[in-house]
Motif scaffolding. Structure first.
Motif, PDB file in Angstrom:
ATOM      1  N   ALA A 176       0.836  -1.202   0.000  1.00  0.00           N
ATOM      2  CA  ALA A 176       0.000   0.000   0.000  1.00  0.00           C
ATOM      3  C   ALA A 176       0.872   1.254   0.000  1.00  0.00           C
ATOM      4  N   ALA A 177       1.989   1.216   0.745  1.00  0.00           N
ATOM      5  CA  ALA A 177       2.895   2.364   0.839  1.00  0.00           C
ATOM      6  C   ALA A 177       4.216   1.901   1.435  1.00  0.00           C
ATOM      7  N   LEU A 178       5.236   2.702   1.199  1.00  0.00           N
ATOM      8  CA  LEU A 178       6.546   2.492   1.795  1.00  0.00           C
ATOM      9  C   LEU A 178       6.831   3.685   2.691  1.00  0.00           C
ATOM     10  N   GLU A 179       7.202   3.407   3.919  1.00  0.00           N
ATOM     11  CA  GLU A 179       7.533   4.453   4.884  1.00  0.00           C
ATOM     12  C   GLU A 179       9.044   4.580   4.954  1.00  0.00           C
ATOM     13  N   LEU A 180       9.551   5.795   4.762  1.00  0.00           N
ATOM     14  CA  LEU A 180      10.987   6.053   4.847  1.00  0.00           C
ATOM     15  C   LEU A 180      11.253   7.054   5.949  1.00  0.00           C
ATOM     16  N   GLU A 181      12.194   6.715   6.819  1.00  0.00           N
ATOM     17  CA  GLU A 181      12.618   7.615   7.888  1.00  0.00           C
ATOM     18  C   GLU A 181      14.110   7.879   7.755  1.00  0.00           C
ATOM     19  N   HIS A 182      14.559   8.981   8.332  1.00  0.00           N
ATOM     20  CA  HIS A 182      15.984   9.334   8.316  1.00  0.00           C
ATOM     21  C   HIS A 182      16.269  10.222   9.527  1.00  0.00           C
ATOM     22  N   TYR A 183      17.561  10.412   9.789  1.00  0.00           N
ATOM     23  CA  TYR A 183      17.975  11.370  10.811  1.00  0.00           C
ATOM     24  C   TYR A 183      18.321  12.671  10.100  1.00  0.00           C
ATOM     25  N   PRO A 184      17.496  13.716  10.265  1.00  0.00           N
ATOM     26  CA  PRO A 184      17.804  14.991   9.612  1.00  0.00           C
ATOM     27  C   PRO A 184      19.193  15.481  10.013  1.00  0.00           C
ATOM     28  N   GLY A 185      19.895  16.009   9.063  1.00  0.00           N
ATOM     29  CA  GLY A 185      21.261  16.476   9.290  1.00  0.00           C
ATOM     30  C   GLY A 185      22.269  15.381   9.039  1.00  0.00           C
ATOM     31  N   MET A 186      22.091  14.243   9.683  1.00  0.00           N
ATOM     32  CA  MET A 186      23.012  13.125   9.494  1.00  0.00           C
ATOM     33  C   MET A 186      22.914  12.567   8.075  1.00  0.00           C
ATOM     34  N   ALA A 187      21.703  12.405   7.576  1.00  0.00           N
ATOM     35  CA  ALA A 187      21.522  11.843   6.236  1.00  0.00           C
ATOM     36  C   ALA A 187      22.142  12.762   5.186  1.00  0.00           C
ATOM     37  N   GLU A 188      21.904  14.069   5.303  1.00  0.00           N
ATOM     38  CA  GLU A 188      22.489  15.010   4.347  1.00  0.00           C
ATOM     39  C   GLU A 188      24.013  14.977   4.403  1.00  0.00           C
ATOM     40  N   ALA A 189      24.569  14.920   5.615  1.00  0.00           N
ATOM     41  CA  ALA A 189      26.022  14.897   5.767  1.00  0.00           C
ATOM     42  C   ALA A 189      26.623  13.633   5.170  1.00  0.00           C
ATOM     43  N   GLU A 190      25.984  12.503   5.373  1.00  0.00           N
ATOM     44  CA  GLU A 190      26.487  11.244   4.818  1.00  0.00           C
ATOM     45  C   GLU A 190      26.422  11.232   3.298  1.00  0.00           C
ATOM     46  N   ILE A 191      25.335  11.736   2.749  1.00  0.00           N
ATOM     47  CA  ILE A 191      25.230  11.789   1.288  1.00  0.00           C
ATOM     48  C   ILE A 191      26.246  12.781   0.730  1.00  0.00           C
ATOM     49  N   ALA A 192      26.458  13.898   1.413  1.00  0.00           N
ATOM     50  CA  ALA A 192      27.474  14.861   0.974  1.00  0.00           C
ATOM     51  C   ALA A 192      28.863  14.229   1.000  1.00  0.00           C
ATOM     52  N   ARG A 193      29.126  13.404   1.992  1.00  0.00           N
ATOM     53  CA  ARG A 193      30.430  12.741   2.089  1.00  0.00           C
ATOM     54  C   ARG A 193      30.645  11.809   0.899  1.00  0.00           C
ATOM     55  N   ILE A 194      29.646  11.008   0.549  1.00  0.00           N
ATOM     56  CA  ILE A 194      29.812  10.081  -0.561  1.00  0.00           C
ATOM     57  C   ILE A 194      29.789  10.835  -1.894  1.00  0.00           C
ATOM     58  N   ALA A 195      29.057  11.929  -1.970  1.00  0.00           N
ATOM     59  CA  ALA A 195      29.073  12.761  -3.178  1.00  0.00           C
ATOM     60  C   ALA A 195      30.478  13.322  -3.407  1.00  0.00           C
ATOM     61  N   ALA A 196      31.137  13.737  -2.317  1.00  0.00           N
ATOM     62  CA  ALA A 196      32.516  14.234  -2.437  1.00  0.00           C
ATOM     63  C   ALA A 196      33.451  13.133  -2.941  1.00  0.00           C
ATOM     64  N   GLN A 197      33.220  11.901  -2.500  1.00  0.00           N
ATOM     65  CA  GLN A 197      34.023  10.780  -3.011  1.00  0.00           C
ATOM     66  C   GLN A 197      33.803  10.597  -4.509  1.00  0.00           C
ATOM     67  N   ALA A 198      32.562  10.690  -4.949  1.00  0.00           N
ATOM     68  CA  ALA A 198      32.256  10.562  -6.378  1.00  0.00           C
ATOM     69  C   ALA A 198      32.951  11.669  -7.165  1.00  0.00           C
ATOM     70  N   GLN A 199      32.934  12.874  -6.632  1.00  0.00           N
ATOM     71  CA  GLN A 199      33.567  13.994  -7.319  1.00  0.00           C
ATOM     72  C   GLN A 199      35.083  13.828  -7.395  1.00  0.00           C
ATOM     73  N   THR A 200      35.665  13.171  -6.408  1.00  0.00           N
ATOM     74  CA  THR A 200      37.107  12.917  -6.414  1.00  0.00           C
ATOM     75  C   THR A 200      37.470  11.811  -7.409  1.00  0.00           C
ATOM     76  N   ARG A 201      36.633  10.778  -7.486  1.00  0.00           N
ATOM     77  CA  ARG A 201      36.915   9.620  -8.356  1.00  0.00           C
ATOM     78  C   ARG A 201      36.678   9.900  -9.832  1.00  0.00           C
ATOM     79  N   TRP A 202      35.671  10.713 -10.139  1.00  0.00           N
ATOM     80  CA  TRP A 202      35.305  10.964 -11.527  1.00  0.00           C
ATOM     81  C   TRP A 202      35.296  12.467 -11.798  1.00  0.00           C
ATOM     82  N   SER A 203      35.549  12.830 -13.023  1.00  0.00           N
ATOM     83  CA  SER A 203      35.559  14.237 -13.429  1.00  0.00           C
ATOM     84  C   SER A 203      34.126  14.704 -13.659  1.00  0.00           C
ATOM     85  N   LEU A 204      33.460  15.044 -12.584  1.00  0.00           N
ATOM     86  CA  LEU A 204      32.071  15.472 -12.674  1.00  0.00           C
ATOM     87  C   LEU A 204      31.988  16.993 -12.790  1.00  0.00           C
TER      88      LEU A 204
END
Length: 151
Positions: free
Chosen positions: A46-74
């Protein structure tokens, strides 16, 4: 280049986000867009419920985004992940990667999605059509194997 990272309850428009990423840019030769949708799991969801920790989730995604930017010429990067109650057929996640050439954009998008599926601090729970609420969903073994290729 700064990445755009948002965690929001509201739906997003992939075309609008792509235009925002590429508007006025002549240096971008490739954009890879991945949109993850909520499945109905054979008609039982019927539905999928998604929860996260505000602030922590953004910081973690920013960290992995920075890794992607380092590995590839984005030349551009956008990650939008929704939370709350998501209905089958609705968007859950958007990953946009932009580069001068396609290979970097494809690889970076795949890397980011493998991370989001296995390590991003989101918790998912199914709400079934029969009225029951399922357990919190763990990452699948296949998702873990896919993420291992980037180590």
């Amino acid at each position: 280049m700064a990445a755009t990272i948002r965690i929001q309850a509201e739906p997003f428009d992939a075309a609008v986000e792509t235009a925002a990423l590429t508007g006025g840019r002549a240096d971008i030769g490739a954009v890879v867009a991945f949109t993850g949708l909520c499945r109905d799991e054979g008609g039982r969801l019927a539905a999928l419920e998604l929860e996260h920790y505000p602030g922590m989730a953004e910081a973690e995604i920013a960290r992995i985004a920075a890794q992607a930017q380092t590995r590839w010429s984005l030349l551009g990067l956008t990650v939008i992940h929704r939370f709350g109650r998501i209905m089958p057929g609705e968007e859950i996640v958007l990953v946009l990667t932009a580069s001068a050439h396609r290979q970097a954009a494809f690889e970076a998008a795949s890397f980011l999605m493998d991370y989001l599926k296995t390590h991003a601090p989101f918790w998912k729970r199914e709400h079934l059509k029969d009225g029951t609420v399922g357990a919190w969903i763990e990452a699948k073994e296949a998702d873990d194997r896919a993420a291992e290729r980037w180590c």
